[in-house]
Design an enzyme around this catalytic site. Structure first.
Site, PDB file in Angstrom:
ATOM      1  CE1 TYR A  79      83.620 101.229 -15.967  1.00 20.16           C
ATOM      2  CE2 TYR A  79      85.506 101.661 -17.380  1.00 20.16           C
ATOM      3  CZ  TYR A  79      84.980 101.376 -16.128  1.00 20.16           C
ATOM      4  OH  TYR A  79      85.822 101.216 -15.062  1.00 20.16           O
ATOM      5  NE  ARG A 105      85.755  93.707 -18.510  1.00 18.60           N
ATOM      6  CZ  ARG A 105      86.929  94.236 -18.215  1.00 18.60           C
ATOM      7  NH1 ARG A 105      87.657  93.734 -17.224  1.00 18.60           N
ATOM      8  NH2 ARG A 105      87.407  95.249 -18.899  1.00 18.60           N
ATOM      9  NE  ARG A 146      66.516 110.917 -10.747  1.00 14.58           N
ATOM     10  CZ  ARG A 146      66.111 110.491  -9.551  1.00 14.58           C
ATOM     11  NH1 ARG A 146      64.849 110.574  -9.213  1.00 14.58           N
ATOM     12  NH2 ARG A 146      66.991 109.984  -8.698  1.00 14.58           N
ATOM     13  CG  HIS A 161      64.860 104.884  -8.261  1.00 12.72           C
ATOM     14  ND1 HIS A 161      64.322 106.128  -8.072  1.00 12.72           N
ATOM     15  CD2 HIS A 161      66.010 104.855  -7.539  1.00 12.72           C
ATOM     16  CE1 HIS A 161      65.115 106.821  -7.267  1.00 12.72           C
ATOM     17  NE2 HIS A 161      66.143 106.080  -6.927  1.00 12.72           N
ATOM     18  CE  LYS A 173      85.999  98.232 -17.582  1.00 13.98           C
ATOM     19  NZ  LYS A 173      86.952  98.415 -16.485  1.00 13.98           N
ATOM     20  CD  GLU A 224      88.573  95.336  -8.350  1.00 12.81           C
ATOM     21  OE1 GLU A 224      89.047  94.801  -9.364  1.00 12.81           O
ATOM     22  OE2 GLU A 224      87.354  95.626  -8.246  1.00 12.81           O
ATOM     23  CG  LEU A 273      86.203  94.416 -13.857  1.00 19.27           C
ATOM     24  CD1 LEU A 273      84.703  94.547 -13.988  1.00 19.27           C
ATOM     25  CD2 LEU A 273      86.904  95.525 -14.590  1.00 19.27           C
TER      26      LEU A 273
END
Lengths: 284, 284
Positions: free
Chosen positions: A33, A52, A100, A102, A147, A180, A205
């Site tokens: 995101y 990014r 579903r 993996h 991210k 962070e 990040l």
């Protein structure tokens, strides 16, 4: 004006904007995101956010669901439809919906969600008085440079901060070094006036606000060093602060209940804060 | 028969079963899940799955969206509506939908999703010939005991295994110890006949199949030890195997391309596999 969200090709009323229960973002946190600030109708630092985003999807090998130019048009359309002058755009890309399993599904179309909303800047008292942080062990995965939406550890950390009456939790790695905050980058100003923040390794990040502040620091000819620091060093620092898209730059005036310097926002932090707000186009 | 999913109070056609884009499962991986096998219409080891679910939501402080009895009824109803004799039930609980903010929202209703589908047992050749694993660094967070949907590291690991032509990737911690597979627990049988698997610490999920196999081992009076083991130890072992709800118990016959013992399924693994399949009610 009712809110509108962009979801996989459609502009939908926000209240019924939905993704399939087998979207891999929902079942595997298999997505990334971005949050981009909007100031006076303009996207702040759009380019580094896009750079990014492209890096994040690249690391997870998720194809970008549309070209960069189209993505920019969608963001502007969402901003327009929601009448956002000052606020944020939220953008999420997941690997898409598939039965579903993996491993990557054989054929799947990535899902793009874009929302925008008006927000107020952080409470002025945070800017004026600074904020408190607590420190917690960093229990996150080893690829915090991506991210990703796998944010459950950040959620628990932020909640712990809130319950301690703090604005943020600074996460500390096994070597005793601050990585962070749960949604912000961490900085100190040493007694000899050098600005210090961890280098953008796999443990943090690479914040877009972090980059903008580093640019300001360079432009101002200030002393700085990209290296990790300990909590002890932060408590002995002249100043401390944090940065993020939504927090802007806020002075950290206490850590685990102990004051940083005299417990008031430092001069250099205030100067950098003004310069950053000017950079975004915000009226200070 | 078209598939039906239970989503937050409603039974919906699977293709339009959706959750809100601000469901915290989607934006923060703020949720947990369970996969329960169905054999001849019966849920296998339902109780330990429910116990683990309650523990997972407890650790994240998400209230269970309904009582245990109601949850069991929903699972049975989803099984019934999907005509599942042999297959799996998938169950996901997230903190719910709320305006995006890391800390827990003040008032939010947890989301429950339950699906069921028919599945085939693992390819018989896996049971007959055993499977290959590779080893990779364990880069996940430090609370893998919580069955959270923050699975992006597991996704990347499983994909790496697939691309290496292996069934699974065994993850190795910083001390050189195997933690577990990306969706399975890891076991060896030492040269002196002791079955070894890592104790259920914070680095692994306490697998329900793992517990069932430990029960069989105890009942059979076999030698066993819950302790970590290295890759070197696994390569020098007499046998190796893995367990999970969907894999059952499969012999590991090679690790990183090197054979375990003679490269064929071991006798004890085969015995445990039969006993486990009998325990689930599967015809061996």
């Amino acid at each position: 004006m009712s809110r509108i969200a962009y979801v996989a090709g459609q502009y939908l009323p926000h209240r019924r904007a939905a993704v399939h229960i087998e979207d891999r973002g929902y079942q595997f946190a298999d997505g990334v995101y971005e949050v981009i600030a909007v100031v006076a109708g303009k996207l702040v630092d759009e380019e580094p956010h896009i750079v990014r985003l492209k890096r994040s999807v690249g690391e997870l090998r998720i194809p970008l669901p549309m070209g960069e130019a189209a993505l920019k048009i969608v963001m502007r359309e969402v901003i327009r439809r929601n009448g956002v002058d000052n606020g944020i755009v939220y953008l999420q890309v997941t690997r898409g919906a598939a039965p579903r399993e993996h491993a990557f599904p054989k054929s799947v179309k990535p899902t793009l969600v874009v929302t925008a909303k008006r927000t107020k800047p952080p409470d002025p008292k945070y800017g004026r008085d600074g904020i408190a942080v607590i420190t917690i062990p960093d229990i996150r995965w080893e690829r915090c440079d991506i991210k990703s939406v796998a944010l459950v550890a950040n959620v628990l950390g932020k909640q712990q901060a809130r319950e301690a009456g703090a604005y943020e939790a600074w996460q500390v790695d096994r070597d005793g070094m601050v990585t962070e905050g749960t949604s912000t980058n961490a900085w100190i100003v040493t007694m000899d006036g050098a600005v210090v923040t961890r280098a953008a390794d796999n443990a943090i990040l690479s914040g877009v606000t972090r980059l903008a502040v580093l640019d300001i620091i360079r432009a101002e000819g200030l002393q700085f060093s990209e290296r990790p620091f300990t909590v002890t060093e932060a408590l002995a620092a002249r100043e401390a602060f944090l940065t993020s898209t939504t927090a802007d730059l806020l002075s950290v005036v206490s850590i685990d209940g102990k004051p940083v310097a005299n417990g008031k926002p430092g001069l250099l932090s205030e100067k950098l804060r003004s310069a950053y707000l000017a950079h975004t186009g915000m009226v200070v």
